[in-house]
Design a protein around this motif. Structure first.
Motif, mmCIF file in Angstrom:
data_model
loop_
_atom_site.group_PDB
_atom_site.id
_atom_site.type_symbol
_atom_site.label_atom_id
_atom_site.label_comp_id
_atom_site.label_asym_id
_atom_site.label_seq_id
_atom_site.Cartn_x
_atom_site.Cartn_y
_atom_site.Cartn_z
ATOM 1 N N GLY A 58 10.615 -2.037 13.425
ATOM 2 C CA GLY A 58 10.975 -0.824 14.143
ATOM 3 C C GLY A 58 11.119 0.382 13.235
ATOM 4 N N HIS A 59 11.128 0.186 11.918
ATOM 5 C CA HIS A 59 11.218 1.319 10.999
ATOM 6 C C HIS A 59 9.972 2.193 11.134
ATOM 7 N N VAL A 60 10.170 3.500 11.058
ATOM 8 C CA VAL A 60 9.073 4.464 11.131
ATOM 9 C C VAL A 60 8.876 5.076 9.746
ATOM 10 N N ILE A 61 7.658 5.020 9.248
ATOM 11 C CA ILE A 61 7.331 5.477 7.893
ATOM 12 C C ILE A 61 6.329 6.622 7.981
ATOM 13 N N PRO A 62 6.598 7.752 7.334
ATOM 14 C CA PRO A 62 5.639 8.864 7.381
ATOM 15 C C PRO A 62 4.383 8.556 6.565
ATOM 16 N N ILE A 63 3.257 9.126 6.982
ATOM 17 C CA ILE A 63 2.002 9.002 6.242
ATOM 18 C C ILE A 63 1.754 10.321 5.513
ATOM 19 N N GLY A 64 1.637 10.254 4.191
ATOM 20 C CA GLY A 64 1.359 11.448 3.415
ATOM 21 C C GLY A 64 -0.104 11.849 3.551
ATOM 22 N N MET B 269 0.837 -1.193 0.000
ATOM 23 C CA MET B 269 0.000 0.000 0.000
ATOM 24 C C MET B 269 0.873 1.243 0.000
ATOM 25 N N ARG B 270 0.499 2.178 -0.850
ATOM 26 C CA ARG B 270 1.200 3.467 -0.896
ATOM 27 C C ARG B 270 0.689 4.316 0.262
ATOM 28 N N VAL B 271 1.597 4.746 1.129
ATOM 29 C CA VAL B 271 1.205 5.555 2.288
ATOM 30 C C VAL B 271 1.834 6.944 2.247
ATOM 31 N N HIS B 272 2.689 7.164 1.246
ATOM 32 C CA HIS B 272 3.403 8.435 1.108
ATOM 33 C C HIS B 272 3.896 8.466 -0.333
ATOM 34 N N ARG B 273 4.147 9.661 -0.846
ATOM 35 C CA ARG B 273 4.610 9.717 -2.241
ATOM 36 C C ARG B 273 5.939 8.991 -2.432
ATOM 37 N N SER B 274 6.687 8.790 -1.343
ATOM 38 C CA SER B 274 7.985 8.116 -1.437
ATOM 39 C C SER B 274 8.002 6.708 -0.853
ATOM 40 N N TYR B 275 6.850 6.224 -0.321
ATOM 41 C CA TYR B 275 6.875 4.943 0.385
ATOM 42 C C TYR B 275 5.732 4.011 -0.027
ATOM 43 N N LEU B 276 6.108 2.753 -0.255
ATOM 44 C CA LEU B 276 5.169 1.632 -0.335
ATOM 45 C C LEU B 276 5.472 0.732 0.850
ATOM 46 N N VAL B 277 4.464 0.264 1.562
ATOM 47 C CA VAL B 277 4.723 -0.627 2.695
ATOM 48 C C VAL B 277 3.995 -1.955 2.507
ATOM 49 N N ASN B 278 4.586 -2.984 3.077
ATOM 50 C CA ASN B 278 3.929 -4.281 3.154
ATOM 51 C C ASN B 278 2.899 -4.194 4.283
ATOM 52 N N THR C 69 0.307 10.498 11.998
ATOM 53 C CA THR C 69 1.281 10.982 11.011
ATOM 54 C C THR C 69 2.299 9.947 10.545
ATOM 55 N N GLU C 70 2.323 8.775 11.201
ATOM 56 C CA GLU C 70 3.342 7.805 10.813
ATOM 57 C C GLU C 70 2.947 6.366 11.160
ATOM 58 N N LEU C 71 3.645 5.441 10.499
ATOM 59 C CA LEU C 71 3.491 4.008 10.757
ATOM 60 C C LEU C 71 4.754 3.504 11.430
ATOM 61 N N THR C 72 4.606 2.551 12.321
ATOM 62 C CA THR C 72 5.756 1.829 12.855
ATOM 63 C C THR C 72 5.633 0.390 12.385
ATOM 64 N N LEU C 73 6.701 -0.101 11.765
ATOM 65 C CA LEU C 73 6.690 -1.466 11.257
ATOM 66 C C LEU C 73 7.182 -2.447 12.314
ATOM 67 N N THR C 74 6.955 -3.735 12.042
ATOM 68 C CA THR C 74 7.386 -4.784 12.975
ATOM 69 C C THR C 74 8.906 -4.773 13.165
ATOM 70 N N TYR D 275 -2.639 10.316 1.244
ATOM 71 C CA TYR D 275 -2.823 8.865 1.335
ATOM 72 C C TYR D 275 -3.543 8.446 2.621
ATOM 73 N N ARG D 276 -3.808 9.408 3.507
ATOM 74 C CA ARG D 276 -4.379 9.085 4.802
ATOM 75 C C ARG D 276 -5.785 8.476 4.697
ATOM 76 N N ALA D 277 -6.609 9.023 3.822
ATOM 77 C CA ALA D 277 -7.988 8.539 3.692
ATOM 78 C C ALA D 277 -8.014 7.095 3.190
ATOM 79 N N ALA D 278 -7.175 6.777 2.199
ATOM 80 C CA ALA D 278 -7.126 5.410 1.668
ATOM 81 C C ALA D 278 -6.622 4.429 2.717
ATOM 82 N N LEU D 279 -5.631 4.851 3.504
ATOM 83 C CA LEU D 279 -5.116 4.004 4.587
ATOM 84 C C LEU D 279 -6.219 3.722 5.599
ATOM 85 N N ASN D 280 -6.979 4.738 5.910
ATOM 86 C CA ASN D 280 -8.055 4.586 6.891
ATOM 87 C C ASN D 280 -9.149 3.652 6.375
ATOM 88 N N SER D 281 -9.570 3.838 5.130
ATOM 89 C CA SER D 281 -10.685 3.040 4.601
ATOM 90 C C SER D 281 -10.274 1.621 4.238
#
Length: 238
Positions: free
Chosen positions: A211-217, A185-194, A204-209, A220-226
């Motif tokens: 420990g990496h922290v990924i910003p939420i653009g 899923m695209r969560v930022h213009r520069s990031y795709l996450v599993n 404003t951000e995701l924490t992965l398993t 992309y916030r509405a799509a992540l939420n839905s």
């Protein structure tokens, strides 16, 4: 050793006996039933799992071809007939083979070999989803489940996996297009996450398993939420 459960539907008693004998002699085939009509065959299918039907075409009342066409998920089929003109009519049900009477035992064996090959293809274990990238002069295969995230870096795509990272010349848009589906899923213009690697989500951000922290653009916030949050959210009001 593979075994193929087999149903014979043949209204001619002479040919029914011949085919039954050939089936019982073959180590790869298990004879479930030998029927004289498609109605009998239908009753057998209601009670047993059948991998292969050896079916005559010129059967009174309901022909063999009409019977196979009526099945929602037909098993493999080998048609048996005295008229070669039926071959074109049978094309739409993708038969394994088409045996023209009278046929020799070796010709029957070749038809069964084709059935065995198709059976093996149909029952191959599922391969874990993967994609390939170019690294130097090699193709590198990466399993979807190994990927944590992908980050756009100028003309490169930084692919971070659970064990190492890669930097192919690739745009994030091309990667997103090629990896359509629910894994990434695209969560930022520069990031795709599993999606399966997400451990925690804040405003404003995701924490992965990992420990990496990924910003939420913001876009992309509405799509992540839905797509990711609301469909799986369990609350006391659910």
């Amino acid at each position: 050793m593979l075994t193929i459960s087999t149903l014979i539907i043949e209204d001619d008693p002479h040919w029914r006996a011949i085919i039954s004998d050939l089936v019982q002699q073959n180590p790869f085939l298990v004879l479930i039933a030998s029927c004289s009509s498609t109605l009998e065959g239908h009753a057998v299918l209601a009670k047993h799992t059948v991998d292969l039907i050896i079916c005559a075409i010129e059967i009174p009342e309901i022909t063999g071809l009409s019977f196979i066409r009526s099945l929602r998920q037909p098993p493999m089929v080998i048609f048996v007939t005295t008229h070669r003109d039926y071959a074109l009519d049978c094309y739409d049900v993708s038969p394994v083979d088409f045996l023209l009477k009278p046929f020799r035992p070796d010709r029957f064996m070749r038809a069964i070999e084709k059935a065995c090959l198709r059976f093996e293809l149909l029952h191959q274990p599922d391969i874990e989803p993967y994609f390939l990238i170019r690294e130097n002069q090699n193709y590198v295969q990466i399993a979807y489940n190994d990927v944590l995230f992908m980050k756009a870096q100028e003309n490169f795509l930084h692919i971070m996996t659970t064990s190492q990272s890669y930097m192919p010349i690739l745009s994030i848009s091309k990667a997103e297009e090629a990896l359509k589906g629910n894994f990434f899923m695209r969560v930022h213009r520069s990031y795709l996450v599993n999606r399966s690697a997400i451990a925690q989500i804040s405003k404003t951000e995701l924490t992965l398993t990992s420990g990496h922290v990924i910003p939420i653009g913001e876009q992309y916030r509405a799509a992540l939420n839905s797509r990711h949050i609301q469909k799986k959210l369990i609350t006391r009001f659910t």
